[in-house]
Write an enzyme that holds these catalytic residues in place. Structure first.
Site, PDB file in Angstrom:
ATOM      1  CB  ILE A   1       1.723   2.258  -8.656  1.00 28.39           C
ATOM      2  CG1 ILE A   1       2.891   2.530  -9.619  1.00 28.39           C
ATOM      3  CG2 ILE A   1       0.435   2.093  -9.431  1.00 28.39           C
ATOM      4  CD1 ILE A   1       3.219   1.378 -10.570  1.00 28.39           C
ATOM      5  CB  ALA A   2       0.078   0.820  -3.759  1.00 26.61           C
TER       6      ALA A   2
ATOM      7  CG  LEU B   1       5.226  -9.539  -1.285  1.00 25.29           C
ATOM      8  CD1 LEU B   1       6.062  -8.939  -2.411  1.00 25.29           C
ATOM      9  CD2 LEU B   1       3.805  -9.793  -1.762  1.00 25.29           C
TER      10      LEU B   1
ATOM     11  N   GLY C   1       3.515   1.875  -1.556  1.00 20.66           N
ATOM     12  CA  GLY C   1       4.300   2.060  -2.784  1.00 20.66           C
ATOM     13  C   GLY C   1       3.822   3.261  -3.596  1.00 20.66           C
TER      14      GLY C   1
ATOM     15  CE1 TYR D   1      10.393  -5.071 -10.921  1.00 20.41           C
ATOM     16  CE2 TYR D   1      10.764  -4.217 -13.128  1.00 20.41           C
ATOM     17  CZ  TYR D   1       9.957  -4.346 -12.020  1.00 20.41           C
ATOM     18  OH  TYR D   1       8.712  -3.764 -11.998  1.00 20.41           O
TER      19      TYR D   1
ATOM     20  CB  ALA E   1      -0.938  -0.011   1.215  1.00 17.35           C
TER      21      ALA E   1
ATOM     22  CE  LYS F   1       5.963  -6.732 -11.825  1.00 21.28           C
ATOM     23  NZ  LYS F   1       5.206  -6.666 -10.551  1.00 21.28           N
TER      24      LYS F   1
HETATM   25  P1  NAP Z   1       7.422   0.744  -5.065  1.00 23.69           P
HETATM   26  O1  NAP Z   1       7.051   2.118  -4.649  1.00 23.69           O
HETATM   27  O2  NAP Z   1       8.806   0.283  -4.797  1.00 23.69           O
HETATM   28  O3  NAP Z   1       6.384  -0.279  -4.492  1.00 23.69           O
HETATM   29  C1  NAP Z   1       6.664  -1.624  -4.302  1.00 23.69           C
HETATM   30  C2  NAP Z   1       5.879  -2.114  -3.114  1.00 23.69           C
HETATM   31  O4  NAP Z   1       6.132  -3.512  -2.936  1.00 23.69           O
HETATM   32  C3  NAP Z   1       6.277  -1.419  -1.820  1.00 23.69           C
HETATM   33  O5  NAP Z   1       5.128  -1.167  -1.063  1.00 23.69           O
HETATM   34  C4  NAP Z   1       7.159  -2.479  -1.134  1.00 23.69           C
HETATM   35  O6  NAP Z   1       7.172  -2.406   0.269  1.00 23.69           O
HETATM   36  C5  NAP Z   1       6.427  -3.738  -1.579  1.00 23.69           C
HETATM   37  N1  NAP Z   1       7.268  -4.904  -1.356  1.00 23.69           N
HETATM   38  C6  NAP Z   1       8.450  -5.200  -1.943  1.00 23.69           C
HETATM   39  N2  NAP Z   1       8.934  -6.356  -1.435  1.00 23.69           N
HETATM   40  C7  NAP Z   1       8.050  -6.785  -0.496  1.00 23.69           C
HETATM   41  C8  NAP Z   1       7.964  -7.905   0.373  1.00 23.69           C
HETATM   42  N3  NAP Z   1       8.922  -8.848   0.411  1.00 23.69           N
HETATM   43  N4  NAP Z   1       6.893  -8.016   1.194  1.00 23.69           N
HETATM   44  C9  NAP Z   1       5.914  -7.067   1.189  1.00 23.69           C
HETATM   45  N5  NAP Z   1       5.932  -5.991   0.385  1.00 23.69           N
HETATM   46  C10 NAP Z   1       6.983  -5.856  -0.442  1.00 23.69           C
HETATM   47  O7  NAP Z   1       7.240   0.601  -6.643  1.00 23.69           O
HETATM   48  P2  NAP Z   1       6.014   0.898  -7.614  1.00 23.69           P
HETATM   49  O8  NAP Z   1       6.582   1.514  -8.820  1.00 23.69           O
HETATM   50  O9  NAP Z   1       4.894   1.550  -6.930  1.00 23.69           O
HETATM   51  O10 NAP Z   1       5.635  -0.600  -8.004  1.00 23.69           O
HETATM   52  C11 NAP Z   1       4.384  -1.163  -7.691  1.00 23.69           C
HETATM   53  C12 NAP Z   1       4.149  -2.320  -8.622  1.00 23.69           C
HETATM   54  O11 NAP Z   1       4.161  -1.828  -9.970  1.00 23.69           O
HETATM   55  C13 NAP Z   1       5.223  -3.413  -8.561  1.00 23.69           C
HETATM   56  O12 NAP Z   1       4.582  -4.655  -8.728  1.00 23.69           O
HETATM   57  C14 NAP Z   1       6.111  -3.098  -9.773  1.00 23.69           C
HETATM   58  O13 NAP Z   1       6.773  -4.240 -10.239  1.00 23.69           O
HETATM   59  C15 NAP Z   1       5.057  -2.616 -10.741  1.00 23.69           C
HETATM   60  N6  NAP Z   1       5.535  -1.794 -11.870  1.00 23.69           N
HETATM   61  C16 NAP Z   1       6.190  -0.610 -11.624  1.00 23.69           C
HETATM   62  C17 NAP Z   1       6.612   0.147 -12.708  1.00 23.69           C
HETATM   63  C18 NAP Z   1       7.320   1.458 -12.532  1.00 23.69           C
HETATM   64  O14 NAP Z   1       7.898   1.978 -13.490  1.00 23.69           O
HETATM   65  N7  NAP Z   1       7.284   2.069 -11.345  1.00 23.69           N
HETATM   66  C19 NAP Z   1       6.376  -0.294 -14.026  1.00 23.69           C
HETATM   67  C20 NAP Z   1       5.711  -1.492 -14.219  1.00 23.69           C
HETATM   68  C21 NAP Z   1       5.288  -2.232 -13.128  1.00 23.69           C
HETATM   69  P3  NAP Z   1       8.359  -1.620   1.055  1.00 23.69           P
HETATM   70  O15 NAP Z   1       8.068  -0.154   0.869  1.00 23.69           O
HETATM   71  O16 NAP Z   1       8.219  -2.100   2.444  1.00 23.69           O
HETATM   72  O17 NAP Z   1       9.636  -2.031   0.396  1.00 23.69           O
END
Ligand code: NAP
Length: 345
Positions: free
Chosen positions: A14-15, A62, A12, A153, A10, A157
């Site tokens: 995007i979240a 996770l 993150g 990475y 949550a 995915k």
């Molecule tokens: P982000 O801000 O780094 O968010 C990732 C989230 O995943 C954070 O809340 C993080 O928690 C959580 N997480 C990571 N490892 C975990 C674990 N072992 N247990 C529980 N939570 C964990 O990145 P975001 O860009 O918002 O990414 C969100 C989603 O979009 C991801 O699935 C990413 O692969 C996908 N995505 C992102 C992009 C991009 O360009 N940003 C593009 C395509 C897809 P912590 O804060 O505690 O680490």
């Protein structure tokens, strides 16, 4: 009672935007974070409009045995948590295990809950390709090249999304799965941290890149990615995967836009290596980079990503923001947060 949605990861980038939009629509949200008591990572969520009444934060990792079952009595799920880092010590343990195990744990939990009607999974363009080859990519394309040592990475995915579709095929649960595949997500942040994708703009402005390279990215605004997820929850005709990307900009254009947005230009790259010789030189130099950065450069230098974003516009009614404006908004937000120096600062 209003609809209730479980959102993993949550806090993150995007979240956080997705939760803000869900709360604005009057939905109730259970958000999972690793540590709900860590104010530095959760204060921005508790400050959202409607959060006091509509948002509950709970703990989930996770890689735990069954992290989500305790919270799955909800109408729908946004599964967004996944490690998003390019350089790791152990790609299996640090990237693939949490991505795949977390996805399967969420789907298993949802399958046991009669209330869950829809799960929206945040996959990535990384599951479509890790090496653009000039073809127009669509939702029918799959990344079959990444490995633990090549764009790890991307591999995490791809493996997570494959595991999700395999689960649906095998278990035939009572909910629908929709997958969103965003390209490079940038935009204003709701927390003060810099996400991995916004960091690329910070790095360009900070002089991390020695020159303007032959790199071109597909960009999408974080507010549109959140909108896509929220729309996917309610769109009745939604089915399958959705490429979520507005358009491309190359590094020279990005540099110009960073300058136009008011960032200090002293460290912006000016030497132009966006040509065949420069790409050859940079490919050689990539072997001196950390593994994640090196394999990214070798598979992306000199390649122009092409993709179709028509399915998401047609099925979800999503309208993309202009990419130039998104880059400008992002840079101005990074300056506001102190992550990038201003020209007049
Ligand atoms: P982000 O801000 O780094 O968010 C990732 C989230 O995943 C954070 O809340 C993080 O928690 C959580 N997480 C990571 N490892 C975990 C674990 N072992 N247990 C529980 N939570 C964990 O990145 P975001 O860009 O918002 O990414 C969100 C989603 O979009 C991801 O699935 C990413 O692969 C996908 N995505 C992102 C992009 C991009 O360009 N940003 C593009 C395509 C897809 P912590 O804060 O505690 O680490």
């Amino acid at each position: 009672m209003s609809e209730q949605v479980l959102v993993s990861g949550a806090n993150g980038f995007i979240a956080s935007h997705s939760i803000a939009q869900l709360l604005e629509q009057g939905k109730r949200v259970i958000g999972t974070v690793r540590n709900p008591n860590d104010a530095t990572r959760t204060a921005h969520l508790r400050a959202l409009l409607g959060a006091e009444a509509g948002l509950t934060l709970v703990a989930a990792d996770l890689t735990a045995a069954d992290p989500f079952s305790a919270y799955i009595d909800v109408d729908a799920v946004l599964h967004m948590a996944s490690p998003y880092v390019l350089t790791v010590q152990d790609a299996q343990k640090d990237l693939v295990d949490p991505a795949v195990q977390g996805t399967v744990s969420m789907l298993r939990a949802a399958a046991k809950s009669p209330r869950v009607k829809k799960v929206v999974l945040t996959s990535s363009m990384a599951a479509i390709t890790d090496e653009p080859d000039g073809r127009v990519l669509t939702e029918a394309d799959w990344n079959d090249k990444s490995t633990l040592t090549r764009n790890a990475y991307y591999y995490s995915k791809t493996m997570a999304e494959r595991a999700a579709w395999d689960f649906m095929e095998r278990e035939k649960p009572g909910f629908e799965l929709i997958v969103i595949n965003p390209f490079m997500v940038i935009g204003p942040a709701l927390s003060s941290e810099v996400n991995t994708s916004n960091q690329i703009l910070v790095d360009v402005a900070a002089g991390v890149y020695p020159a303007i390279l032959a790199l071109e990215w597909g960009f999408v605004d974080v507010r549109d990615v959140a909108d896509a997820h929220v729309r996917a929850l309610s769109a009745s005709g939604a089915k399958g995967r959705y490429i979520c990307a507005a358009g491309n900009r190359n590094m020279a254009q990005v540099v110009q836009l960073i300058r136009k947005a008011g960032a200090a230009s002293a460290k912006l790259p000016s030497l132009n290596l966006a040509h065949a010789l420069g790409t050859g030189l940079m490919t050689l130099a990539s072997y001196a980079q950390p593994a994640g950065v090196g394999s990214y450069l070798r598979t992306h230098l000199g390649r122009v990503p092409r993709f179709s974003n028509s399915k998401i516009q047609a099925d979800l009614g999503l309208k993309f923001r202009d990419v130039d404006q998104t880059i400008i908004d992002t840079v101005q937000d990074l300056i506001r947060l102190g992550h990038m120096p201003a020209a007049n600062g």
